[in-house]
Write a protein that holds these residues in place. Structure first.
Motif, PDB file in Angstrom:
ATOM      1  N   LYS A 261      32.969  42.446  34.012  1.00 28.43           N
ATOM      2  CA  LYS A 261      34.155  42.816  34.788  1.00 28.43           C
ATOM      3  C   LYS A 261      34.275  41.970  36.044  1.00 28.43           C
ATOM      4  O   LYS A 261      35.357  41.471  36.373  1.00 28.43           O
ATOM      5  CB  LYS A 261      34.075  44.305  35.156  1.00 28.43           C
ATOM      6  CG  LYS A 261      35.254  44.807  35.981  1.00 28.43           C
ATOM      7  CD  LYS A 261      35.090  46.286  36.290  1.00 28.43           C
ATOM      8  CE  LYS A 261      36.254  46.807  37.131  1.00 28.43           C
ATOM      9  NZ  LYS A 261      36.090  48.247  37.459  1.00 28.43           N
ATOM     10  N   ALA A 262      33.159  41.789  36.752  1.00 30.81           N
ATOM     11  CA  ALA A 262      33.184  40.998  37.981  1.00 30.81           C
ATOM     12  C   ALA A 262      33.536  39.547  37.690  1.00 30.81           C
ATOM     13  O   ALA A 262      34.296  38.915  38.428  1.00 30.81           O
ATOM     14  CB  ALA A 262      31.818  41.081  38.678  1.00 30.81           C
ATOM     15  N   THR A 263      32.989  39.000  36.593  1.00 34.15           N
ATOM     16  CA  THR A 263      33.283  37.613  36.229  1.00 34.15           C
ATOM     17  C   THR A 263      34.756  37.440  35.885  1.00 34.15           C
ATOM     18  O   THR A 263      35.406  36.481  36.312  1.00 34.15           O
ATOM     19  CB  THR A 263      32.413  37.176  35.035  1.00 34.15           C
ATOM     20  OG1 THR A 263      31.033  37.304  35.388  1.00 34.15           O
ATOM     21  CG2 THR A 263      32.703  35.736  34.648  1.00 34.15           C
ATOM     22  N   ALA A 264      35.289  38.364  35.099  1.00 32.23           N
ATOM     23  CA  ALA A 264      36.702  38.274  34.708  1.00 32.23           C
ATOM     24  C   ALA A 264      37.612  38.305  35.939  1.00 32.23           C
ATOM     25  O   ALA A 264      38.552  37.501  36.055  1.00 32.23           O
ATOM     26  CB  ALA A 264      37.047  39.420  33.760  1.00 32.23           C
ATOM     27  N   GLU A 265      37.349  39.219  36.864  1.00 35.96           N
ATOM     28  CA  GLU A 265      38.175  39.320  38.059  1.00 35.96           C
ATOM     29  C   GLU A 265      38.087  38.049  38.897  1.00 35.96           C
ATOM     30  O   GLU A 265      39.094  37.556  39.422  1.00 35.96           O
ATOM     31  CB  GLU A 265      37.755  40.538  38.884  1.00 35.96           C
ATOM     32  CG  GLU A 265      38.065  41.872  38.199  1.00 35.96           C
ATOM     33  CD  GLU A 265      37.474  43.049  38.947  1.00 35.96           C
ATOM     34  OE1 GLU A 265      36.635  42.817  39.853  1.00 35.96           O
ATOM     35  OE2 GLU A 265      37.835  44.202  38.637  1.00 35.96           O
ATOM     36  N   ALA A 266      36.856  37.505  39.011  1.00 29.43           N
ATOM     37  CA  ALA A 266      36.664  36.298  39.817  1.00 29.43           C
ATOM     38  C   ALA A 266      37.370  35.094  39.198  1.00 29.43           C
ATOM     39  O   ALA A 266      37.991  34.285  39.898  1.00 29.43           O
ATOM     40  CB  ALA A 266      35.173  36.012  39.983  1.00 29.43           C
TER      41      ALA A 266
END
Length: 477
Positions: A261-266
């Protein structure tokens, strides 16, 4: 007796939620100050939570696999009256005031069984409250009590004596299978393995462990998931009305959370904020391959990734705009003198980019050692959040997967990212003829707000020139 709620603390770096990976205690267990209660997974790392209280576990409010918001209660502990009185003088919920620095020194995660120990004595239970609870252990200075805190012993799963052989020879210590009616205990597995099982929809209690003392390994989970047996025991992983002819589900759904999730948002934020430009350069790196061979022959640590990293650090000195950040608040481009070299690492939890501080001051062997340790720590889920926030420019090695080139997305907050492709033995022009040479394609993506095309091109050709002729660094000014 007073019941205190332990709330999920802020583990630093602005994280707002964490996922419960594993509980090390159960309702009714007696816990000591600083005893590990649970492993939690943030968007960056797996962290152990020590108990801020000594007492008895009264309730657990979040099951493994549950995502919990910071500040929400995760466990209630029944504390003796004298401790409750001592606590009332300060904050009744010490977990809410965790210093962010603790997140950067998270201890490594371990789920190995603790040595069996006796229950705490009456003297230990009655020790002064001020000594037991003057500080939230694990989030501040260590408490000197003269004794090591005891942890409740964790027993291994019961193993049936008449098990048939599945996946290994009989007597191999964990390779045997269980009978269909054999009792099962809690599976012994590390948090990364539990995460993999969760993502694949595998019930660990159904998996036969082949590791030490019956521990379930990554290979065990992968083999079980591919055997078709996981479909019967896994939670609902398919939205299709049926399954394929081979018995496997028609589709598998993976929750978007944690690192993914964090990677996708970044990546979305970077792609739609920074105007990307990508340039490519194919280089004859035969001389670099020969240098690495000489270093290894002398017993030095060396890798092509480490050599490219060193070339990048040298090129950054000549092209500082690539090692910069965009300061929206002051409307300035901030060029950074030290290189925090981010290394993109593929892990079972998703893509992580831990960084090597002051990489420009390191030699090639030092960089090789640092990269190897950084990657191993990331794959084990032990990277502290502080290591994931100090990068200034990043390298991604797509060549390790056999890929020649790509268009990498810049890590948010940085000005550029370099992708190195596979080294291939290729017919190449050399000294007026054609010869087989080691050839690599480099690609750099940069933020066109901070980096002009000329600067990005010079940066890339500087790296290529060093890799083509490593001795040329002696002539660089």
């Amino acid at each position: 007796m007073t019941v205190h709620d332990f709330r999920l603390p802020d583990l630093g770096e602005g994280l707002t939620e964490s996922e419960i990976v594993e509980w090390h205690v159960a309702v009714g267990d007696r816990v000591t100050l600083n005893q590990t209660l649970a492993d939690v997974e943030t968007a960056k790392a797996i962290v152990q939570l020590p108990s801020p209280f000594a007492g008895i576990v009264a309730a657990i409010h979040a099951e493994p696999g549950t995502t919990v918001q910071v500040g929400a209660p995760i466990v209630s502990i029944e504390v003796a009256a004298d401790v409750a009185l001592a606590s009332s003088a300060g904050d009744a919920s010490p977990a809410a005031e965790v210093p962010p620095a603790w997140a950067g020194s998270a201890p490594p995660v371990s789920t190995l069984a603790a040595p069996e120990s006796e229950a705490p004595s009456a003297a230990e239970v009655a020790e002064p409250a001020a000594e037991r609870q003057s500080v939230l252990v694990g989030y501040g200075p260590a408490v000197e009590t003269g004794r090591r805190p005891r942890r409740k012993a964790r027993s291994l799963p019961e193993r049936s004596a008449d098990r048939s052989t599945v996946g290994g020879p009989a007597g191999s210590g964990g390779g045997a299978g269980r009978g269909p009616n054999a009792p099962r205990g809690a599976a012994l597995a590390t948090p990364p393995v539990r995460k993999l099982a969760h993502d694949l929809g595998v019930d660990l209690s159904e998996v036969d462990g082949t590791g030490d003392s019956g521990q379930v390994t990554r290979a065990d989970v992968t083999r079980f998931a591919g055997s078709g047996r996981a479909a019967a025991s896994a939670p609902s992983t398919t939205g299709a009305p049926g399954a394929r002819a081979d018995g496997r589900p028609a589709e598998v759904r993976h929750p978007i959370k944690g690192v993914r999730k964090a990677t996708a948002e970044a990546m979305v934020r970077s792609a739609f904020t920074a105007p990307h430009v990508t340039e490519f350069l194919t280089v004859d790196v035969t001389a670099s391959s020969e240098l690495l061979a000489r270093l290894k022959a002398r017993g030095k640590s060396a890798s092509m990734l480490a050599l490219v990293s060193k070339a990048l650090c040298i090129a950054v000195e000549r092209n500082p705009s690539l090692n910069a950040r965009w300061d929206e608040s002051s409307n300035e481009i901030v060029e950074l003198r030290d290189v925090g070299l981010g290394i993109a690492v593929a892990t079972p939890r998703g893509l992580l980019v831990p960084s090597i501080p002051d990489a420009g001051s390191m030699t090639v062997p030092q960089l090789a050692d640092a990269i190897r340790e950084l990657a191993a720590t990331a794959r084990d889920g032990r990277t502290p959040p502080s290591s994931l926030s100090g990068g200034t420019i990043t390298i991604t090695n797509i060549g390790v997967f056999g890929v020649d080139a790509g268009t990498p997305i810049i890590v948010p907050g940085e000005a550029a990212i370099l992708a190195m492709g596979a080294v291939r033995r290729t017919p190449w022009e050399f000294e007026g003829g054609i010869a087989l040479r080691d050839v690599m394609t480099l690609s750099v993506s940069f933020d066109h707000r901070m980096v002009d095309g000329e600067q990005g091109s010079r940066f890339l050709t500087d790296i290529g020139g060093i890799l083509n002729d490593p001795a040329s660094v002696l002539a660089l000014v």
